[in-house]
Write a protein that holds these residues in place. Structure first.
Motif, PDB file in Angstrom:
ATOM      1  N   LYS A 174       0.843  -1.189   0.000  1.00  0.00           N
ATOM      2  CA  LYS A 174       0.000   0.000   0.000  1.00  0.00           C
ATOM      3  C   LYS A 174       0.886   1.250   0.000  1.00  0.00           C
ATOM      4  O   LYS A 174       1.918   1.294   0.692  1.00  0.00           O
ATOM      5  CB  LYS A 174      -0.896   0.035   1.255  1.00  0.00           C
ATOM      6  CG  LYS A 174      -1.736  -1.238   1.478  1.00  0.00           C
ATOM      7  CD  LYS A 174      -2.872  -1.341   0.507  1.00  0.00           C
ATOM      8  CE  LYS A 174      -3.557  -2.699   0.554  1.00  0.00           C
ATOM      9  NZ  LYS A 174      -4.096  -3.091   1.867  1.00  0.00           N
ATOM     10  N   LYS A 203      -2.184  -1.165  -3.747  1.00  0.00           N
ATOM     11  CA  LYS A 203      -3.072  -0.012  -3.849  1.00  0.00           C
ATOM     12  C   LYS A 203      -2.345   1.295  -3.542  1.00  0.00           C
ATOM     13  O   LYS A 203      -1.550   1.368  -2.599  1.00  0.00           O
ATOM     14  CB  LYS A 203      -4.242  -0.162  -2.873  1.00  0.00           C
ATOM     15  CG  LYS A 203      -5.265   0.977  -2.947  1.00  0.00           C
ATOM     16  CD  LYS A 203      -6.279   0.909  -1.823  1.00  0.00           C
ATOM     17  CE  LYS A 203      -7.246  -0.229  -2.010  1.00  0.00           C
ATOM     18  NZ  LYS A 203      -8.329  -0.185  -0.978  1.00  0.00           N
ATOM     19  N   HIS A 255      -9.807   2.123  -8.802  1.00  0.00           N
ATOM     20  CA  HIS A 255     -10.596   1.334  -7.857  1.00  0.00           C
ATOM     21  C   HIS A 255     -11.808   2.118  -7.375  1.00  0.00           C
ATOM     22  O   HIS A 255     -12.934   1.605  -7.375  1.00  0.00           O
ATOM     23  CB  HIS A 255      -9.723   0.922  -6.664  1.00  0.00           C
ATOM     24  CG  HIS A 255     -10.470   0.234  -5.569  1.00  0.00           C
ATOM     25  ND1 HIS A 255     -10.991  -1.032  -5.712  1.00  0.00           N
ATOM     26  CD2 HIS A 255     -10.799   0.634  -4.307  1.00  0.00           C
ATOM     27  CE1 HIS A 255     -11.610  -1.379  -4.596  1.00  0.00           C
ATOM     28  NE2 HIS A 255     -11.507  -0.398  -3.726  1.00  0.00           N
ATOM     29  N   THR A 328      -5.417   0.825  -8.148  1.00  0.00           N
ATOM     30  CA  THR A 328      -4.905  -0.526  -7.954  1.00  0.00           C
ATOM     31  C   THR A 328      -3.931  -0.885  -9.070  1.00  0.00           C
ATOM     32  O   THR A 328      -4.212  -0.638 -10.241  1.00  0.00           O
ATOM     33  CB  THR A 328      -6.049  -1.552  -7.926  1.00  0.00           C
ATOM     34  OG1 THR A 328      -6.971  -1.201  -6.894  1.00  0.00           O
ATOM     35  CG2 THR A 328      -5.517  -2.957  -7.659  1.00  0.00           C
TER      36      THR A 328
END
Length: 330
Positions: A174, A203, A255, A328
């Motif tokens: 992340k 992400k 996303h 993403t």
């Protein structure tokens, strides 16, 4: 045993994130200009500092949209807790951002533009099974962050450049960037770097100011907009379309995109107007000084300047959005 296992695991993980090169010198724009937005060099910051800005310097996420936010503020004034009102909203914005990031046990998390470190600290504290690295290009911010939050077993702070990250490919699960990207002169390069260091399926969450449309940028050269850009030391916003198109070109899948304006910029700018109105009357300054001793150092000149700043922010806010963009890596 679990704590010891996690500690050993993240010590090993941090050591394995070998830095590719050393940042020898900060770019002049950052070294000379951006720190002035957050060090009391402007009257806008002096007022905000007096009413509660501290380790966090974001706009905050408010329970009620404007103009209802003023009710919350009035209650805070009445209950003599004004200096908690804005920090509570700022912490809330970090928490809302972390919901978007959705950190899981085992995740390696990069907090880009961590500032004075509290956002990284909250992420590490709330997710003991994850490892968090907070980076900022300003050495003073990293020193402050390390002083305030050093010793947290699953957290590290480093000086690094968002547009030229020193990490190897595909090492993070992340990446998050809260209210920092508008400072970056090469936002596309930042998205490329975020994509590069993310693992497949990772992400990137960017929380940023954006122009509503390409036509909104027409106000960019207006003196009111120039005042806001001068206060916060940035060159320009991107439009929503520019963010989405560039992210797709880099390889990201969109996303989710959420507009947080009604809970962030609209009430925050409205509060600037209210504070300016209070501070630009003698009775208002007296009352605010009685409630909040830190406000007693703010003279009429500071409040006059702050009033002009509030008007400029209102002008810009009409054509801007505050967006939480989740991307993403395919």
């Amino acid at each position: 045993d679990d704590v010891r296992s996690n500690t050993e695991r993240w010590d090993s993980a941090f050591q394995s994130l070998e830095l590719l090169e050393t940042t020898d010198r900060l770019p002049k724009l950052v070294e000379q200009e951006i720190p002035k937005a957050y060090d009391g060099s402007t009257n806008t910051f002096k007022v905000l500092r007096a009413v509660g800005w501290g380790p966090l310097v974001n706009l905050g996420y408010y329970n009620l949209p404007a103009p209802l936010t003023v009710i919350e503020m009035a209650l805070a004034l009445f209950e003599l807790r004004l200096n908690n009102f804005i920090p509570d909203a700022q912490n809330r914005l970090v928490l809302e951002t972390l919901k978007e990031v959705d950190i899981q046990d085992g995740d390696a998390v990069l907090d880009v533009g961590c500032g004075r470190g509290r956002s990284s600290f909250l992420a590490a504290s709330m997710h003991s099974g994850a490892g968090v690295i907070g980076i900022d290009l300003l050495a003073a911010n990293i020193v402050t962050a390390s002083t305030l939050y050093g010793g947290t077993r699953n957290l590290r702070y480093l000086i690094d450049d968002a547009m030229g990250l020193r990490f190897a490919d595909e090492v993070f699960d992340k990446v998050v960037c809260l209210e920092s990207a508008f400072h970056f002169p090469k936002r596309g390069r930042f998205l490329e770097e975020g994509y590069r260091v993310l693992k497949p399926g990772g992400k990137l969450v960017v929380i940023d100011f954006m122009w509503k449309t390409k036509h909104s940028r027409a106000i960019s050269s207006n003196p009111m907009t120039e005042l806001v850009k001068g206060i916060w030391r940035f060159q320009d916003f991107w439009t929503v379309e520019e963010y989405l198109e560039t992210a797709k070109d880099v390889g990201f899948r969109i996303h989710r995109m959420r507009d947080w304006s009604r809970r962030v910029t609209t009430p925050a700018i409205f509060l600037l107007k209210v504070l300016a109105a209070i501070g630009n009357t003698g009775a208002g300054r007296y009352a605010l000084g009685r409630i909040n001793p830190a406000a007693r150092a703010l003279n009429q000149s500071v409040w006059t300047s702050f009033g002009e700043s509030a008007a400029a922010h209102v002008f810009v806010e009409r054509e801007a959005r505050y967006v939480a963009l989740s991307l993403t890596k395919s």
